[in-house]
Design an enzyme around this catalytic site. Structure first.
Site, PDB file in Angstrom:
ATOM      1  N   LYS A  73      46.539  -8.773  67.074  1.00 29.87           N
ATOM      2  CA  LYS A  73      45.177  -8.828  66.528  1.00 29.87           C
ATOM      3  C   LYS A  73      44.713  -7.478  65.984  1.00 29.87           C
ATOM      4  O   LYS A  73      43.724  -7.415  65.256  1.00 29.87           O
ATOM      5  CB  LYS A  73      44.192  -9.357  67.576  1.00 29.87           C
ATOM      6  CG  LYS A  73      43.945  -8.458  68.761  1.00 29.87           C
ATOM      7  CD  LYS A  73      42.885  -9.065  69.674  1.00 29.87           C
ATOM      8  CE  LYS A  73      42.549  -8.130  70.823  1.00 29.87           C
ATOM      9  NZ  LYS A  73      41.456  -8.649  71.656  1.00 29.87           N
ATOM     10  N   ASP A  74      45.426  -6.386  66.326  1.00 28.75           N
ATOM     11  CA  ASP A  74      45.095  -5.065  65.796  1.00 28.75           C
ATOM     12  C   ASP A  74      45.847  -4.736  64.512  1.00 28.75           C
ATOM     13  O   ASP A  74      45.631  -3.678  63.918  1.00 28.75           O
ATOM     14  CB  ASP A  74      45.420  -3.980  66.833  1.00 28.75           C
ATOM     15  CG  ASP A  74      44.476  -3.985  68.020  1.00 28.75           C
ATOM     16  OD1 ASP A  74      43.371  -4.565  67.886  1.00 28.75           O
ATOM     17  OD2 ASP A  74      44.837  -3.431  69.066  1.00 28.75           O
ATOM     18  N   ARG A 118      33.392 -10.886  65.885  1.00 31.19           N
ATOM     19  CA  ARG A 118      33.731 -12.264  66.242  1.00 31.19           C
ATOM     20  C   ARG A 118      33.122 -12.656  67.578  1.00 31.19           C
ATOM     21  O   ARG A 118      32.512 -13.731  67.724  1.00 31.19           O
ATOM     22  CB  ARG A 118      35.265 -12.416  66.299  1.00 31.19           C
ATOM     23  CG  ARG A 118      35.731 -13.763  66.851  1.00 31.19           C
ATOM     24  CD  ARG A 118      37.221 -13.729  67.161  1.00 31.19           C
ATOM     25  NE  ARG A 118      37.548 -12.780  68.213  1.00 31.19           N
ATOM     26  CZ  ARG A 118      37.485 -13.036  69.522  1.00 31.19           C
ATOM     27  NH1 ARG A 118      37.077 -14.217  69.937  1.00 31.19           N
ATOM     28  NH2 ARG A 118      37.821 -12.117  70.408  1.00 31.19           N
ATOM     29  N   ARG A 136      33.419   0.845  73.085  1.00 32.50           N
ATOM     30  CA  ARG A 136      34.730   1.310  72.639  1.00 32.50           C
ATOM     31  C   ARG A 136      35.454   1.948  73.818  1.00 32.50           C
ATOM     32  O   ARG A 136      34.900   2.152  74.883  1.00 32.50           O
ATOM     33  CB  ARG A 136      34.567   2.350  71.509  1.00 32.50           C
ATOM     34  CG  ARG A 136      34.027   1.820  70.179  1.00 32.50           C
ATOM     35  CD  ARG A 136      35.023   0.987  69.410  1.00 32.50           C
ATOM     36  NE  ARG A 136      36.341   1.604  69.367  1.00 32.50           N
ATOM     37  CZ  ARG A 136      36.674   2.616  68.570  1.00 32.50           C
ATOM     38  NH1 ARG A 136      35.793   3.113  67.737  1.00 32.50           N
ATOM     39  NH2 ARG A 136      37.901   3.107  68.598  1.00 32.50           N
ATOM     40  N   ARG A 142      36.123   1.059  79.562  1.00 33.43           N
ATOM     41  CA  ARG A 142      35.069   0.044  79.446  1.00 33.43           C
ATOM     42  C   ARG A 142      34.634  -0.449  80.821  1.00 33.43           C
ATOM     43  O   ARG A 142      33.446  -0.664  81.076  1.00 33.43           O
ATOM     44  CB  ARG A 142      35.564  -1.126  78.584  1.00 33.43           C
ATOM     45  CG  ARG A 142      35.851  -0.732  77.157  1.00 33.43           C
ATOM     46  CD  ARG A 142      36.250  -1.926  76.320  1.00 33.43           C
ATOM     47  NE  ARG A 142      36.893  -1.511  75.080  1.00 33.43           N
ATOM     48  CZ  ARG A 142      37.179  -2.304  74.066  1.00 33.43           C
ATOM     49  NH1 ARG A 142      36.891  -3.597  74.153  1.00 33.43           N
ATOM     50  NH2 ARG A 142      37.761  -1.849  72.981  1.00 33.43           N
ATOM     51  N   CYS A 227      39.593  -6.616  59.690  1.00 36.88           N
ATOM     52  CA  CYS A 227      39.256  -6.109  61.013  1.00 36.88           C
ATOM     53  C   CYS A 227      37.776  -6.229  61.349  1.00 36.88           C
ATOM     54  O   CYS A 227      37.405  -6.202  62.509  1.00 36.88           O
ATOM     55  CB  CYS A 227      39.686  -4.656  61.105  1.00 36.88           C
ATOM     56  SG  CYS A 227      41.439  -4.453  60.793  1.00 36.88           S
TER      57      CYS A 227
END
Length: 287
Positions: A73-74, A118, A136, A142, A227
């Site tokens: 996904k990156d 998303r 981030r 996180r 992205c």
């Protein structure tokens, strides 16, 4: 000996080691990417998720490493010439997960932290009235910010938490009906120089995961998404058929349109393009 390139975050290293165990004797080469260094701004302000791969692409092109391992996904939708994605190992859990502070309480006066548009647009409909704020940093960073009281909850990829042995922090999983995953979520992508590492590709690649990955990425690519896009796609094989679900979000983010198509697995990329066009037309008709 195969040299495997990876970001130097703990999750990236765990993912690379997962691949290396399948390959046998390897050497791990880690590096800090631009995306890892810039933490005070959201990705859409500094160049997108491609910032997590460009240093690895440079090292691969220069022959400093033989393979690189990414979270799919990156990975940008378009690949640099001569550096194809050669393998998609079997997919882990694709769902998003809600993570609460260590004491299990949820202070809904505090924001939900998440890292993508998303998630943000879908959370706004699942939990109306609760602020959604960017967060981030790596997973451990996180979690520290959550546990220190800065956020009331986080939304993270279930696959990453499982790979880090942090599944005990998951309060609940979001079903795809509640929150459609990012294209490629839970999938690792192995990249190499054109024509090289064919034996590694055969050893690592999972046919079912490849079909799903390509269909999901075709959907996002057909929408012109990248992205920063809130669009989402999730494919599964059911009874020998490919079921692809997609989410289209209007430019003003007021309209979220979901849809799905089912077809033969070998038509996955075409299904992705067809579903994207169908949802785009539906959005135009509603405006």
């Amino acid at each position: 000996m195969i040299k495997v390139g990876s970001r130097d975050s703990r999750l990236a290293v765990v993912q690379a080691e997962e691949v290396m165990r399948r390959l046998g004797e390897c050497e791990l080469v880690t590096m800090k990417t631009t995306g890892d260094k810039i933490l005070d701004r959201t990705l859409d302000k500094v160049g997108g998720k491609g910032l997590f791969v460009k240093e690895l692409d440079r090292a691969l092109a220069a022959g400093e490493v033989d393979l690189t391992v990414h979270s799919l996904k990156d990975v940008p939708m378009e690949q640099p010439d001569g550096l194809p994605l050669i393998a998609f190992p079997k997919r882990a859990d694709a769902r998003d997960a809600l993570v609460l502070p260590e004491d299990g309480s949820w202070d809904r006066e505090k924001p939900i932290g998440c890292s993508s548009a998303r998630r943000r647009v879908q959370l706004a409909r699942l939990f109306p009235g609760i602020e959604v704020k960017p967060v981030r940093g790596n997973v451990q960073t996180r979690l520290r910010r959550l546990d220190s009281g800065e956020y009331g909850a986080l939304v993270l990829a279930a696959a990453g938490l499982h790979r880090l042995g942090l599944e005990n922090r998951i309060s609940r999983y979001f079903s795809p009906e509640e929150m459609l995953p990012a294209a490629g979520q839970g999938i690792l992508a192995v990249q190499a120089r054109e024509g090289e590492c064919r034996a590694a590709a055969q050893l690592l690649d999972d046919a079912e995961t490849r079909v799903c990955a390509l269909a999901e990425r075709a959907f996002i690519r057909a929408l012109g998404g990248g992205c920063f896009s809130p669009a989402a796609a999730y494919a599964v094989l059911e009874n020998g058929m490919l079921r692809l679900r997609g989410l289209y979000v209007s430019a003003d983010e007021r309209s979220l349109i979901r849809g799905e198509l089912t077809g033969a697995p070998e038509t996955g990329e075409r299904l992705g393009c067809m579903l994207a066009e169908r949802l785009r037309r539906q959005a135009e008709e509603e405006t």
